[in-house]
Design a protein around this motif. Structure first.
Motif, PDB file in Angstrom:
ATOM      1  N   ASP A 261      21.248  23.080  45.237  1.00  0.00           N
ATOM      2  CA  ASP A 261      22.146  23.127  44.093  1.00  0.00           C
ATOM      3  C   ASP A 261      23.494  23.706  44.535  1.00  0.00           C
ATOM      4  OD1 ASP A 261      23.471  24.365  41.733  1.00  0.00           O
ATOM      5  OD2 ASP A 261      21.684  23.679  40.676  1.00  0.00           O
ATOM      6  N   ASN A 262      24.558  22.920  44.414  1.00  0.00           N
ATOM      7  CA  ASN A 262      25.860  23.355  44.921  1.00  0.00           C
ATOM      8  C   ASN A 262      26.396  24.580  44.195  1.00  0.00           C
ATOM      9  OD1 ASN A 262      26.453  21.308  46.984  1.00  0.00           O
ATOM     10  ND2 ASN A 262      26.306  19.890  45.270  1.00  0.00           N
ATOM     11  N   ASN A 263      26.111  24.679  42.909  1.00  0.00           N
ATOM     12  CA  ASN A 263      26.538  25.829  42.126  1.00  0.00           C
ATOM     13  C   ASN A 263      25.897  27.108  42.658  1.00  0.00           C
ATOM     14  OD1 ASN A 263      28.144  26.674  39.972  1.00  0.00           O
ATOM     15  ND2 ASN A 263      26.435  26.677  38.536  1.00  0.00           N
TER      16      ASN A 263
ATOM     17  N   GLU B 245      23.462  19.641  37.204  1.00  0.00           N
ATOM     18  CA  GLU B 245      23.394  18.941  38.488  1.00  0.00           C
ATOM     19  C   GLU B 245      22.103  18.126  38.562  1.00  0.00           C
ATOM     20  OE1 GLU B 245      23.993  19.863  43.224  1.00  0.00           O
ATOM     21  OE2 GLU B 245      25.103  20.974  41.715  1.00  0.00           O
TER      22      GLU B 245
ATOM     23  N   SER C  19      21.372  24.820  38.387  1.00  0.00           N
ATOM     24  CA  SER C  19      22.429  24.384  37.477  1.00  0.00           C
ATOM     25  C   SER C  19      21.914  23.181  36.681  1.00  0.00           C
ATOM     26  CB  SER C  19      23.682  23.995  38.269  1.00  0.00           C
ATOM     27  OG  SER C  19      24.631  23.395  37.416  1.00  0.00           O
TER      28      SER C  19
ATOM     29  N   THR D 236      26.380  14.996  44.816  1.00  0.00           N
ATOM     30  CA  THR D 236      26.155  14.011  43.760  1.00  0.00           C
ATOM     31  C   THR D 236      27.352  13.830  42.829  1.00  0.00           C
ATOM     32  OG1 THR D 236      23.782  14.431  43.841  1.00  0.00           O
ATOM     33  CG2 THR D 236      24.612  13.331  41.879  1.00  0.00           C
ATOM     34  N   PRO D 237      27.948  14.906  42.265  1.00  0.00           N
ATOM     35  CA  PRO D 237      29.050  14.697  41.314  1.00  0.00           C
ATOM     36  C   PRO D 237      30.242  13.947  41.923  1.00  0.00           C
ATOM     37  CG  PRO D 237      28.211  16.928  41.132  1.00  0.00           C
ATOM     38  CD  PRO D 237      27.589  16.336  42.357  1.00  0.00           C
TER      39      PRO D 237
ATOM     40  N   SER E 252      33.751  18.838  37.974  1.00  0.00           N
ATOM     41  CA  SER E 252      33.552  17.395  37.816  1.00  0.00           C
ATOM     42  C   SER E 252      34.848  16.703  37.423  1.00  0.00           C
ATOM     43  CB  SER E 252      32.475  17.126  36.762  1.00  0.00           C
ATOM     44  OG  SER E 252      31.224  17.605  37.205  1.00  0.00           O
TER      45      SER E 252
END
Length: 325
Positions: free
Chosen positions: A223-225, A172, A169, A99-100, A76
């Motif tokens: 979830d990107n993580n 997120e 995560s 999103t971030p 981030s």
């Protein structure tokens, strides 16, 4: 002599025009910047979709388009730095993938047009005040999915489904929204959701192992993580014989039994269309946020075998793609 002077003036004028030509062309050049929170197949496909849409509509890099891309590598802090860097360059449009990254852009500028994509809920993410035209500098395309359809797929994989593990995560927004929605939908059906938070990608195997013996199935959203380290999750699912279902079609080729979700390439094309509308003079605040309109179900028979599942014809027959090996 007068004729010579006239020729000389004409030659000088022509030379000046030639000299000025690159500058007049560059004045017509559009500048689009793209940033993603991290690199993984789904988000990479979004980026490609945006680029292809621009190209197919006559925006050619090196001719009339300057295109810049940076990944925040899952950070981030990097997303905020990239946002400031891009805004200082004053592009015509900035595309935020995830999103971030989109939130970092929206926090950095209220004037440069921002087109978000691969964002589940732009309202909860505070990117737009509602699903109507925002009258701000932000619009875009959501990857929100019907969870009812996702649950139907899970029940086709595991007809006696009673418990679902959810690796996510907690930092997120997309993932916390989906967790809450799952609990609201499944609790009345007598199905329990067990959350397994993983703050970092390195925490994902531990989070997955914590579900062993407790759940009938593991479900992952976009979830990107988690998607960034999907192979480590697949390894645990295979070892523990826990069926793995995803909402990102690209995850099926990486080891999920089934994945029903947005075609992220088409999501990028859809976002690219909005970028073009803005380049052509429309204001982002006059364009309501959209939801992706192309979904795909991909089935992986090899993953099903490794995770101890026999797939019924009812799910194989409705798949857009079936991976045999």
């Amino acid at each position: 002599m007068r004729h010579f002077k006239k020729q000389l003036v004409s030659s000088i004028t022509f030379a000046i025009c030639l000299f000025m030509l690159p500058f007049s062309l560059s004045a017509q050049e559009k500048y689009v910047a793209i940033t993603a929170i991290v690199e993984h197949p789904a988000l990479d496909n979004v980026k490609k979709g945006v680029e292809d849409e621009l190209k197919d509509n006559g925006y050619i890099v090196g001719e009339n388009l300057k295109l810049q891309y940076q990944s925040a590598q899952g950070s981030s802090a990097n997303a905020a730095h990239i946002a400031k860097q891009f805004v200082s360059g004053k592009p015509d449009v900035i595309v935020g993938i995830g999103t971030p990254s989109s939130q970092a852009l929206a926090a950095t500028t209220r004037t440069i047009p921002i087109v978000f994509t691969a964002v589940t809920d732009p309202v909860i993410a505070k990117l737009t005040p509602s699903w109507n035209a925002s009258k701000t500098n932000v619009t875009g395309v959501s990857d929100a999915l019907s969870l009812d359809t996702q649950i139907e797929i899970m029940q086709k994989i595991k007809p006696d489904l009673k418990t679902i593990g959810y690796v996510y995560s907690p930092g997120e927004v997309n993932s916390t929204i989906v967790l809450k929605q799952l609990q609201e939908i499944l609790t009345p059906k007598g199905i329990t959701v067990i959350a397994a938070p993983a703050q970092r990608t390195s925490d994902i195997p531990t989070a997955a192992r914590s579900l062993k013996g407790k759940v009938d199935l593991i479900y992952t959203n976009t979830d990107n993580n988690v998607v960034s380290a999907y192979e480590s999750l697949v390894k645990v699912a295979n070892e523990s014989k826990i069926p793995l279902v995803a909402s990102d079609p690209d995850s099926a080729s990486r080891g999920a039994i089934a994945a029903l979700g947005m075609s992220y390439y088409d999501l990028g094309r859809q976002a690219g269309k909005i970028v073009i509308r803005i380049l052509n003079g429309e204001k982002p605040g006059d364009i309501p946020p959209q939801v992706g309109n192309v979904t795909r179900l991909v089935i992986n028979k090899n993953a099903a075998e490794k995770q101890g599942v026999v797939l019924s014809n009812s799910i194989i027959d409705i798949a857009a793609e079936v991976i045999e090996k």
